[in-house]
Write a protein that holds these residues in place. Structure first.
Motif, mmCIF file in Angstrom:
data_model
loop_
_atom_site.group_PDB
_atom_site.id
_atom_site.type_symbol
_atom_site.label_atom_id
_atom_site.label_comp_id
_atom_site.label_asym_id
_atom_site.label_seq_id
_atom_site.Cartn_x
_atom_site.Cartn_y
_atom_site.Cartn_z
ATOM 1 N N PRO A 6 -38.779 20.802 26.458
ATOM 2 C CA PRO A 6 -40.097 20.759 27.566
ATOM 3 C C PRO A 6 -40.191 19.620 28.607
ATOM 4 O O PRO A 6 -39.436 18.702 27.944
ATOM 5 N N PRO A 7 -39.979 19.438 29.982
ATOM 6 C CA PRO A 7 -39.566 18.477 31.032
ATOM 7 C C PRO A 7 -40.650 16.968 30.291
ATOM 8 O O PRO A 7 -41.557 16.789 30.289
ATOM 9 N N ARG A 8 -39.613 15.808 30.108
ATOM 10 C CA ARG A 8 -40.814 14.717 30.335
ATOM 11 C C ARG A 8 -40.455 13.664 31.160
ATOM 12 O O ARG A 8 -39.276 13.621 31.180
ATOM 13 N N CYS A 9 -41.068 13.007 31.223
ATOM 14 C CA CYS A 9 -40.507 11.567 32.021
ATOM 15 C C CYS A 9 -39.725 10.551 31.354
ATOM 16 O O CYS A 9 -40.518 10.856 29.967
ATOM 17 N N PRO A 10 -38.617 10.436 31.276
ATOM 18 C CA PRO A 10 -37.765 9.177 30.530
ATOM 19 C C PRO A 10 -38.763 8.157 30.579
ATOM 20 O O PRO A 10 -37.862 7.301 29.272
ATOM 21 N N LEU A 11 -39.267 7.200 30.905
ATOM 22 C CA LEU A 11 -39.465 6.791 31.031
ATOM 23 C C LEU A 11 -40.675 6.156 29.757
ATOM 24 O O LEU A 11 -40.567 5.702 28.867
ATOM 25 N N CYS A 12 -41.881 7.126 30.143
ATOM 26 C CA CYS A 12 -43.213 6.934 29.231
ATOM 27 C C CYS A 12 -43.464 8.460 29.049
ATOM 28 O O CYS A 12 -44.211 8.431 27.914
ATOM 29 N N GLY A 13 -42.392 9.288 28.709
ATOM 30 C CA GLY A 13 -42.505 10.358 27.996
ATOM 31 C C GLY A 13 -43.667 10.823 28.630
ATOM 32 O O GLY A 13 -44.267 12.998 27.334
ATOM 33 N N ALA A 14 -44.593 11.664 29.397
ATOM 34 C CA ALA A 14 -45.094 11.747 29.948
ATOM 35 C C ALA A 14 -45.383 13.887 29.561
ATOM 36 O O ALA A 14 -43.783 13.940 30.590
ATOM 37 N N GLY A 15 -45.893 14.532 30.344
ATOM 38 C CA GLY A 15 -44.926 15.987 30.531
ATOM 39 C C GLY A 15 -44.801 16.050 32.437
ATOM 40 O O GLY A 15 -45.898 14.908 32.744
ATOM 41 N N LEU A 16 -44.288 16.857 32.327
ATOM 42 C CA LEU A 16 -43.874 16.946 34.111
ATOM 43 C C LEU A 16 -43.548 18.093 34.403
ATOM 44 O O LEU A 16 -43.283 18.961 33.218
ATOM 45 N N ALA A 17 -44.154 18.793 35.514
ATOM 46 C CA ALA A 17 -43.623 20.551 36.084
ATOM 47 C C ALA A 17 -42.309 20.612 35.811
ATOM 48 O O ALA A 17 -41.870 21.976 35.782
ATOM 49 N N ALA A 18 -41.406 19.342 35.786
ATOM 50 C CA ALA A 18 -40.155 19.978 36.437
ATOM 51 C C ALA A 18 -39.143 19.448 35.468
ATOM 52 O O ALA A 18 -39.154 17.974 35.485
ATOM 53 N N GLN A 19 -37.750 19.499 35.125
ATOM 54 C CA GLN A 19 -36.718 18.815 34.944
ATOM 55 C C GLN A 19 -35.866 17.819 35.996
ATOM 56 O O GLN A 19 -36.102 18.371 36.743
ATOM 57 N N GLY A 20 -35.470 16.234 35.368
ATOM 58 C CA GLY A 20 -35.145 15.182 36.211
ATOM 59 C C GLY A 20 -35.754 14.213 37.249
ATOM 60 O O GLY A 20 -35.274 13.912 38.276
ATOM 61 N N GLY A 21 -37.108 14.510 36.848
ATOM 62 C CA GLY A 21 -37.967 13.532 37.665
ATOM 63 C C GLY A 21 -38.988 12.524 36.711
ATOM 64 O O GLY A 21 -38.339 11.838 35.149
ATOM 65 N N LEU A 22 -39.241 11.522 37.634
ATOM 66 C CA LEU A 22 -40.491 10.645 36.838
ATOM 67 C C LEU A 22 -42.137 10.790 36.592
ATOM 68 O O LEU A 22 -41.809 11.638 37.773
ATOM 69 N N ALA A 36 -38.881 -1.115 34.983
ATOM 70 C CA ALA A 36 -38.973 0.091 35.058
ATOM 71 C C ALA A 36 -37.615 0.263 34.514
ATOM 72 O O ALA A 36 -36.874 0.684 34.490
ATOM 73 N N SER A 37 -36.205 -0.431 35.922
ATOM 74 C CA SER A 37 -35.230 -0.071 36.035
ATOM 75 C C SER A 37 -33.850 -0.074 35.069
ATOM 76 O O SER A 37 -33.357 0.780 35.093
ATOM 77 N N ARG A 38 -34.689 -1.620 34.424
ATOM 78 C CA ARG A 38 -34.172 -1.747 33.529
ATOM 79 C C ARG A 38 -34.342 -0.506 32.096
ATOM 80 O O ARG A 38 -33.191 -0.485 31.660
ATOM 81 N N LYS A 39 -35.417 -0.194 32.405
ATOM 82 C CA LYS A 39 -35.721 1.016 30.543
ATOM 83 C C LYS A 39 -34.933 2.123 31.679
ATOM 84 O O LYS A 39 -34.380 2.679 30.696
ATOM 85 N N LEU A 40 -34.363 2.547 32.433
ATOM 86 C CA LEU A 40 -33.552 3.648 33.402
ATOM 87 C C LEU A 40 -31.961 3.289 32.754
ATOM 88 O O LEU A 40 -31.305 4.531 31.753
ATOM 89 N N VAL A 41 -31.741 2.209 32.978
ATOM 90 C CA VAL A 41 -30.620 1.611 32.925
ATOM 91 C C VAL A 41 -30.111 1.722 30.806
ATOM 92 O O VAL A 41 -29.235 1.998 30.595
ATOM 93 N N ALA A 67 -28.028 12.792 30.921
ATOM 94 C CA ALA A 67 -28.410 13.304 31.917
ATOM 95 C C ALA A 67 -28.846 12.552 33.396
ATOM 96 O O ALA A 67 -29.800 13.664 34.678
ATOM 97 N N LEU A 68 -29.882 11.302 33.046
ATOM 98 C CA LEU A 68 -30.093 10.386 33.733
ATOM 99 C C LEU A 68 -29.575 10.391 34.877
ATOM 100 O O LEU A 68 -29.669 9.912 36.459
ATOM 101 N N ALA A 69 -28.011 10.824 34.885
ATOM 102 C CA ALA A 69 -27.343 10.461 35.687
ATOM 103 C C ALA A 69 -27.280 10.809 38.078
ATOM 104 O O ALA A 69 -27.781 9.944 38.635
ATOM 105 N N GLN A 70 -28.212 12.212 37.268
ATOM 106 C CA GLN A 70 -28.594 12.533 38.907
ATOM 107 C C GLN A 70 -29.659 11.991 39.363
ATOM 108 O O GLN A 70 -29.810 11.436 39.979
ATOM 109 N N LEU A 71 -30.331 11.527 38.321
ATOM 110 C CA LEU A 71 -31.856 10.886 39.049
ATOM 111 C C LEU A 71 -31.516 9.590 39.313
ATOM 112 O O LEU A 71 -31.972 9.527 40.466
#
Length: 249
Positions: A18-34, A89-94, A104-108
């Motif tokens: 299920p699509p989830r925000c890579p930072l906080c884990g919240a549900g998303l409508a689609a893969q690949g975003g925040l 926020a950017s540190r957590k993504l890195v 897979a975060l490379a695309q974002l």
């Protein structure tokens, strides 16, 4: 065909993962975003900024001016395009991308970088900052190379993933003074002889995940220019500029 297959499999992927925000884990409508809240925590550099290095200015200055660091020590590069300013926020993504194997975060991340690139007119080469082979074996991938591959797709530029080589391991440069950083990087980065001809008179987009002091990217720019590169623009996902964050806040 690849796009059609991906679209057809998307519902299955969403069901299994299920699509989830890579930072906080919240549900998303689609893969690949925040999620909207985490998007708001990223700081995107903007205008006004230094005409040489794109360092964001505070109020009272206009684009077209040159910042004091560039006036005091004119850079060899031909511009810096940063997708974000380095913050929590950017540190957590890195960290998730670089050490958490969230490739897979490379695309974002590359999408945010591409949005800040200048117009790349003519033929360009996309070159990642290299990893030493020992670190590459331990990590399993070069995160800068993954970003470079995504940017090459988005820009239509030619990817030269092995144009640069790191001939010796280098320590973490954080906390080192300028002279100590220079000693650590001395002779560490070189042009791959098999790629030297391609770099001559070429225009290069040099790609890294995080730009801190700029010592590593500057070392790369130096060897690329010595190899004959006409122009080198640095692209990074996150740039450490605490004074710019103060203005942004």
């Amino acid at each position: 065909m690849h796009v059609m297959l991906r679209a057809a499999l998307a519902p299955v992927v969403d069901l299994v993962y299920p699509p989830r925000c890579p930072l906080c884990g919240a549900g998303l409508a689609a893969q690949g975003g925040l999620c909207a809240e985490c998007w708001g925590e990223l700081v995107i550099p903007g205008e006004p900024c230094c005409a040489s290095c794109q360092r964001p200015f505070g109020a009272g200055l206009s684009s077209g001016a040159i910042c004091l660091p560039c006036l005091g020590d004119p850079p060899r590069h031909d511009g810096i395009a940063a997708g974000t300013l380095y913050n929590d926020a950017s540190r957590k993504l890195v960290l998730a991308f670089k050490h958490g194997r969230r490739i897979a975060l490379a695309q974002l991340l590359a999408g945010l970088m591409a949005a800040r690139l200048p117009a790349l007119e003519g033929e360009w080469l996309v070159v990642p900052v290299p990893l030493h082979r020992g670190r590459l074996w331990r990590r399993g991938y070069n995160q800068s190379a993954l970003l470079a591959a995504e940017l090459a797709k988005r820009t239509g530029a030619t990817l030269l993933v092995d144009a640069l080589v790191r001939r010796k391991p280098t320590p973490t440069l954080g906390g080192l003074g300028r002279k100590a950083r220079a000693r650590a990087l001395s002779g560490a980065i070189a042009v791959n002889r098999q790629r030297a001809a391609a770099l001559g008179n070429g225009r290069v987009l040099l790609v890294d995940d995080v730009m801190t002091s700029g010592a590593t990217s500057n070392a790369c720019v130096s060897v690329l220019k010595r190899a004959g590169a006409e122009k080198v623009v640095i692209a990074c996902f996150a740039r450490v500029l605490d004074e710019a964050l103060d203005h942004a806040g």
